[in-house]
Design an enzyme around this catalytic site. Structure first.
Site: not given
Length: 937
Positions: A186, A227, A401
């Site tokens: 990520d 994230h 996600s």
């Protein structure tokens, strides 16, 4: 555009246009607002963006790194090294070409492609990869958010989620992810986050964007690189530390690969997918191509090879496990079959459901989805609690996600239960243990093997307890076979509205034992279609058992005329079915209003690729005894069955001449039919083989067999044993090549269990040092330490006391800086927690917050954290937007600091409108109007 739902209580939303907020018709220059409103429509009509080329190349050069260096130097390039684990593929860089350009590079350096040692090259294009977090709607920011982990407590009386994922039940059985390594691909992870630091694993981490070993995210005012940290918390946030949450695998090791915070190219993806595949067990990715309803994209040549390397070589040959979020393009009508990452047989594609079991607005439907977890839904449904950037927590994580790291954590529990699971074993386990529960979908169906499956949710909601219980007793599935059915290359026009049907009749490679597929796993359709508007197509596949998979749904936003070229659609809906029979492909063209229906598409060619096993994956059959004539053995034989009625008249055979010569020395007292060892009627010592392999008498049994003295036969040892004392897997004395002898259990294993290492010279599993959980090559060469020890330079060192840290250079515990309560190094920038009366600011512990910061209490922390004031404030109190002093060039208006600037083109009426509507207090309008008015006083 009007909002999709009523606004929640709270502050008044910003105005949509000037004319709707009390401005008279005579107000000047309304065209400003019209331009703003027209911008989205103008932008949507723009042509698709052109590719962006970088000054990086992927090059295939034979002859090793030295040859690659010479080729690079000869053409003005710099060889940055091998790409991941891909042999003969190198990363070249050219400093004299444009860093980013819409045109592919030209000039003398392009003669590289004509170099005889260069087999292939590709100038790297920037790929758009988006994080799969559902967009928050600002209208609902002030809605109440539940702060507890509701998805772990569905059994509670007042819970709206009726079905458990049974994570707590798996914990109660003792599985928490211990000794399993998970890495998040990520934008980086905050390794010093109090809830991640205890489980952070530097060996499972790397910064591909920065080319170093620190995966920490890049910090900015927007906190856009949050994230990866959020995903990491869901997997392995520490337990019982009074901070944030409990991760699903709270004793697993967690790492991060920072690779999304920069240009994403094929080289970047291949490097990221190939980081330490023999150390990392699970790679979790919650990103992919644009979920915009019109993109068709997937892994490039190098990334595909990295996937293949991982499943063949990763985890010492058991296969790396890649978990992928299925996509968030539901609102745009996207279909995850157009995403080559979720559509791959090598990835576990994971979908989401809401707490009520409804389809979330962002969900993409496709036939490649394997399983589902809970996640966010509509504005009134709860979101997911997890770790957040700057050592915070959030209750706002959303989208698919969430689901990929959740499943990665649950798989970590299964790997703790059985660390010998292969990458295919894990997929089989998810198929067997996931369940429809209360998930609402109109397309649930039972396939030909009895599995219930849906395009929304795959095989259903994951069940952690069922997964670990099944994993604990699991036997590896038979080897994977691949059968390619003959390609149909006859071009066919696709009639408008009607369905084009074409069939393929296959025996599933029954004539080739190494390719034969009887029981299906993945089914891939490779297809080429030309079409004037790709989004008008729908494609289905019907198996011989009658199971119908939707390979592609109509996509309203996909106006591309590129069609599909050798695109691979994959379905798991036929899992467990028989492969042999007639397969039907259906292609339908439903023209949209913006297209001329007279222009037809064409199915150019298609082929069927079947993956599965020749034997049933879940049952073992005992081998049938041979019915042919056998050597007479010294054990009693069964009496033949008596037939009813008179026996049939036997033919009288011609008399054969009887052998009267010397028998072989190994022949027994019943004689022989000839002089060789395979013509004995019984044996002195042992008989070897059977009637099909020409049974013969031997004095001793060869390797792989043991002598059964009672039956006077050589019987086969258990698979893997070279010498043994019996058939049992626990009766091995030595092992075949590729296996190691576990002396404590007398078994032969392909991988030595935790606490032992493989001695290659002796082919033995030997005990690690008592402080080591895992080691390699030598007893003290550790990779994982037992509780109470830390890893340093391959050795396990006792943990340091509070207020100290482990110094890997000096191999001892050193004192933290006096401002730190706990730390990872000696400097003040390496504190984890601050000492009493100190505050945490910019990774340092300070006696008081500096100018432009204010102190704030953080639950679970022994100290306050200094938060940054609004960018225009010189100082603030209690909140970032509660300014007490402004920077130079700004004027204080209430608690906000506004640009102190005038402009001659703003008249009194316009400024009065700005003031009366308090637009300057709304950050969105500061740049549009506030700089045109003098607001001081």
């Amino acid at each position: 555009m009007p909002p999709r739902a009523p606004p929640a209580p709270g502050p008044r939303p910003p105005p949509r246009a000037a004319g709707r907020h009390g401005l008279s018709p005579l107000a000047p220059r309304p065209w400003r607002w019209l331009l703003l409103l027209a911008l989205p429509a103008v932008c949507s009509a723009l042509p698709p963006p052109r590719p962006v080329y970088t000054n990086h190349w992927a090059v295939q050069v034979l002859g090793g790194p030295g040859a690659a260096d010479r080729v690079a130097a000869a053409h003005g390039y710099l060889n940055l090294g091998q790409i991941g684990n891909l042999d003969d593929y190198y990363h070249f860089y050219h400093s004299k070409t444009f860093k980013r350009s819409t045109l592919s590079s030209r000039g003398p350096h392009t003669f590289l492609r004509m170099d005889p040692q260069v087999k292939w090259l590709q100038q790297q294009e920037v790929k758009r990869r988006v994080k799969r977090q559902a967009r928050s709607d600002s209208l609902y920011f002030n809605d109440p958010i539940w702060s507890n982990m509701w998805y772990m407590h569905c059994a509670d009386k007042n819970s709206r989620c009726r079905s458990e994922m049974n994570v707590q039940a798996a914990w109660k059985r003792g599985y928490t992810g211990k000794n399993v390594v998970v890495t998040i691909l990520d934008d980086g992870i905050e390794r010093n986050h109090p809830d991640l630091a205890p489980n952070y694993d530097s060996y499972a981490s790397y910064d591909v964007n920065g080319n170093d070993y620190d995966p920490s995210p890049r910090y900015d005012a927007s906190n856009e690189n949050k994230h990866g940290t959020r995903c990491a918390g869901e997997v392995a946030a520490s337990a019982n530390n009074s901070y944030c949450i409990v991760g699903i695998a709270y004793n697993a090791k967690i790492g991060g690969i920072r690779m999304l915070d920069g240009d994403v190219t094929d080289v970047v993806e291949a490097k990221s997918l190939g980081i330490r595949p023999n150390y990392i067990d699970i790679y979790s990715a919650s990103w992919g191509p644009d979920d915009d309803g019109k993109t068709v994209d997937g892994p490039g040549r190098l990334a595909k090879q990295a996937f293949e390397y991982g499943i063949k070589k990763g985890r010492q040959g058991l296969g790396s496990i890649f978990v992928w979020a299925s996509g968030n393009g539901g609102r745009e009508g996207d279909h995850c079959s157009c995403d080559g990452y979720t559509n791959s047989i090598y990835t576990i594609s994971v979908s989401s459901t809401t707490e009520n079991g409804h389809k979330p607005w962002y969900l993409e439907e496709c036939a490649s989805t394997l399983a589902t977890t809970y996640s966010s839904g509509a504005f009134y449904e709860r979101k997911i609690v997890t770790t957040d950037l700057r050592q915070r927590c959030t209750d706002g994580h959303t989208g698919t996600s969430v689901s990929a790291p959740m499943v990665a954590g649950i798989i970590a529990l299964a790997l703790e239960a059985n660390n010998q699971l292969t990458w295919r074993d894990v997929q089989h386990l998810l198929v067997k243990t996931s369940r429809p529960a209360h998930l609402k979908a109109s397309d649930w169906k039972v396939n030909g093997a009895g599995h219930k499956v849906s395009h929304l949710y795959g095989f259903g909601l994951v069940d952690a307890e069922a997964l670990v219980l099944e994993a604990r007793k699991w036997t590896a599935v038979p080897s994977q076979h691949m059968c390619v059915a003959t390609a149909d290359k006859r071009p066919r026009s696709i009639p408008v509205v009607q369905v084009l049907r074409t069939t393929a009749l296959t025996n599933a490679c029954a004539d080739h034992s190494d390719q034969r597929v009887v029981y299906l796993e993945h089914v891939v359709v490779r297809i080429s279609i030309s079409h004037p508007r790709r989004g008008d197509l729908q494609i289905h596949l019907i198996s011989p058992s009658g199971t119908k998979s939707q390979l592609l749904a109509k996509r309203l936003l996909d106006f591309s005329n590129e069609g599909f070229t050798n695109w691979e659609f994959m379905t798991v809906h036929c899992w467990g079915e028989k492969a042999e029979g007639e397969w039907t492909l259906e292609v339908q063209d439903i023209p949209s209003q913006v297209r001329n229906p007279e222009k037809q598409g064409k199915l150019k060619e298609w082929s069927l690729i079947l993956y599965g096993t020749a034997e049933h994956p879940y049952r073992t059959f005992s081998s049938h005894q041979s019915r042919s004539r056998m050597l007479e053995l010294s054990v009693p034989e069964q009496e033949p069955l008596k037939a009813e009625g008179p026996p049939p008249q036997a033919e009288t055979p011609e008399e054969e001449e009887e052998y009267t010569g010397v028998c072989h020395p190994e022949c027994g007292d019943k004689g022989c039919d000839g002089p060789s060892a395979d013509q004995c009627l019984n044996c002195v010592h042992f008989s070897l083989g059977n009637s099909k392999t020409n049974r013969k008498c031997v004095s001793e049994c060869p390797l792989g067999y043991f002598g059964d003295t009672a039956a006077r036969r050589c019987r086969r040892c258990h698979k893997g044993c070279e010498t043994c004392t019996g058939r049992s897997p626990t009766q091995c004395l030595s092992c075949r090549r590729g296996f190691y002898h576990h002396q404590e259990t007398n078994t032969c294993v392909t991988l030595c269990p935790a606490g032992l290492y493989a001695d290659e010279s002796q082919r033995l599993c030997l005990r690690c040092h008592p402080s080591c959980q895992k080691c390699v090559d030598e007893p003290e060469k550790s990779t994982v330490c037992k509780e109470g020890f830390s890893l340093a330079r391959g050795s396990c060192i006792p943990d340091c006391e509070p207020g100290t840290y482990f110094d890997s250079e000096l191999i001892r515990c050193g004192e933290c800086h006096h401002t730190c309560r706990t730390c990872v190094g000696p400097s003040r920038e390496e504190c984890i927690h601050c000492a009493k009366s100190f505050h945490f600011q910019d990774w340092k512990c300070v006696p008081a917050c500096g100018e432009g910061f204010y102190p704030e209490e953080m639950p679970g922390l022994p100290h306050k954290v200094c938060r940054r004031c609004d960018e225009n404030c010189l100082s603030c109190e209690g909140s970032s937007r509660n300014c007490s002093r402004c920077k130079a060039g700004f004027t204080q208006l209430g608690t906000s600091c506004i640009t102190n600037h005038t402009c001659s083109n703003a008249d009194e009426t316009f400024c009065e409108m700005v003031k009366s509507n308090r637009l300057c207090e709304r950050k969105l309008f500061i740049q549009f109007c506030c700089r045109t008015c003098l607001l001081a006083g």
